[in-house]
Design an enzyme around this catalytic site. Structure first.
Site, PDB file in Angstrom:
ATOM      1  N   CYS A 126      44.266  46.857  34.917  1.00 59.03           N
ATOM      2  CA  CYS A 126      42.943  46.371  34.517  1.00 59.03           C
ATOM      3  C   CYS A 126      41.869  47.112  35.318  1.00 59.03           C
ATOM      4  O   CYS A 126      42.093  47.544  36.443  1.00 59.03           O
ATOM      5  CB  CYS A 126      42.835  44.862  34.755  1.00 59.03           C
ATOM      6  SG  CYS A 126      41.253  44.154  34.204  1.00 59.03           S
ATOM      7  N   ASP A 148      39.406  45.818  36.641  1.00 58.07           N
ATOM      8  CA  ASP A 148      38.888  44.905  37.666  1.00 58.07           C
ATOM      9  C   ASP A 148      38.849  45.567  39.049  1.00 58.07           C
ATOM     10  O   ASP A 148      39.850  46.113  39.508  1.00 58.07           O
ATOM     11  CB  ASP A 148      39.792  43.657  37.705  1.00 58.07           C
ATOM     12  CG  ASP A 148      39.134  42.514  38.463  1.00 58.07           C
ATOM     13  OD1 ASP A 148      38.801  42.700  39.663  1.00 58.07           O
ATOM     14  OD2 ASP A 148      38.950  41.436  37.874  1.00 58.07           O
ATOM     15  N   HIS A 156      46.762  41.086  36.069  1.00 60.61           N
ATOM     16  CA  HIS A 156      46.449  40.250  37.248  1.00 60.61           C
ATOM     17  C   HIS A 156      46.033  38.861  36.782  1.00 60.61           C
ATOM     18  O   HIS A 156      45.455  38.708  35.705  1.00 60.61           O
ATOM     19  CB  HIS A 156      45.358  40.892  38.110  1.00 60.61           C
ATOM     20  CG  HIS A 156      44.010  40.972  37.442  1.00 60.61           C
ATOM     21  ND1 HIS A 156      42.993  40.088  37.707  1.00 60.61           N
ATOM     22  CD2 HIS A 156      43.515  41.819  36.500  1.00 60.61           C
ATOM     23  CE1 HIS A 156      41.935  40.400  36.979  1.00 60.61           C
ATOM     24  NE2 HIS A 156      42.220  41.449  36.230  1.00 60.61           N
ATOM     25  N   CYS A 158      42.314  37.144  35.078  1.00 61.28           N
ATOM     26  CA  CYS A 158      41.656  38.299  34.430  1.00 61.28           C
ATOM     27  C   CYS A 158      40.479  37.835  33.562  1.00 61.28           C
ATOM     28  O   CYS A 158      40.638  36.978  32.685  1.00 61.28           O
ATOM     29  CB  CYS A 158      42.673  39.064  33.593  1.00 61.28           C
ATOM     30  SG  CYS A 158      41.983  40.543  32.799  1.00 61.28           S
TER      31      CYS A 158
HETATM   32 CO    CO Z   1      41.257  41.917  34.489  1.00 67.03          CO
END
Ligand code: CO
Length: 214
Positions: free
Chosen positions: A41, A43, A97, A100
């Site tokens: 991701c 992130d 994760h 998310c």
């Molecule tokens: Co995420």
């Protein structure tokens, strides 16, 4: 923080690495030999190299919102082809994760714009498994969908002709599904690894590719 701080940080980082190993950058500049492709991701709290303790040159990385593997995504497919055919990585790791934001958005009903289209298949995944969500609190629902999403994206990697052709060639290649905990920094292996096309549903199996006319 000023953006100039980042450039100062970079000089400090490069100088420190260079002091420990003066040939490091020269070696890396000559060629890369990563054994792993990471699909994660975007992130900011899940920095790929850091969470698995790998140095520059050791991890080939693709990241997007909610670590999706979409069969029409030229960006993902290009990364996958280079990793499998040219770099010949031994392992592909799909790492989601918990918590998310993309997954959370897909569970909600608020329209967010373009991203809704990117995340649409997550709604389908929720719908397919909706019975398992009934008794769960909202955060637990997000985490369950995060796990289901990793499992789905692992299969999506395996369903590509790129990966199946590598297996047909006898190239050692395993695809893994992991999930990272923002709360404690620990990665959990979801136990959904695939290393052979016979492990995937026959609907998605392709026969060995032979070019027309051969
Ligand atoms: Co995420």
């Amino acid at each position: 923080m000023e953006v100039s701080q980042l450039l100062d940080n970079n000089r400090f980082w490069a100088d420190s690495l260079n002091a420990r190993d003066p040939a490091f950058f020269q070696r890396l500049a000559a060629q890369q030999h990563p054994e792993f492709l990471w699909i994660g991701c975007s992130d900011s709290r899940v920095p790929a190299n850091e969470v698995v303790g790998l140095m520059p040159g050791e991890l080939f990385v693709h990241r997007n919102v909610a670590n999706m593997v979409v069969a029409t995504d030229m960006n993902l497919l290009s990364v996958l082809q280079y990793a499998v055919d040219v770099l010949q990585v031994r392992h592909i790791i799909v790492c989601g994760h918990y918590g998310c934001g993309g997954v959370r958005a897909a569970l909600g009903r608020q329209e967010l714009g373009l991203i809704d289209n990117w995340l649409r298949s997550l709604k389908g995944l929720y719908h397919q498994h909706r019975d398992r969500f009934q008794a769960l609190e909202p955060d637990a629902q997000v985490d369950l969908l995060c796990e289901l999403n990793v499992e789905r994206q692992v299969r999506n990697v395996c369903h590509t002709t790129l990966v199946q052709n590598a297996w047909h060639r006898g190239q050692p290649l395993a695809v893994h599904g992991w999930i990272y905990g923002l709360q404690d920094g620990h990665i959990k292996d979801l136990g959904v690894s695939v290393s052979d096309s016979r492990q995937i549903d026959s609907t998605f199996q392709y026969d060995r590719y032979e070019a027309f006319g051969e």
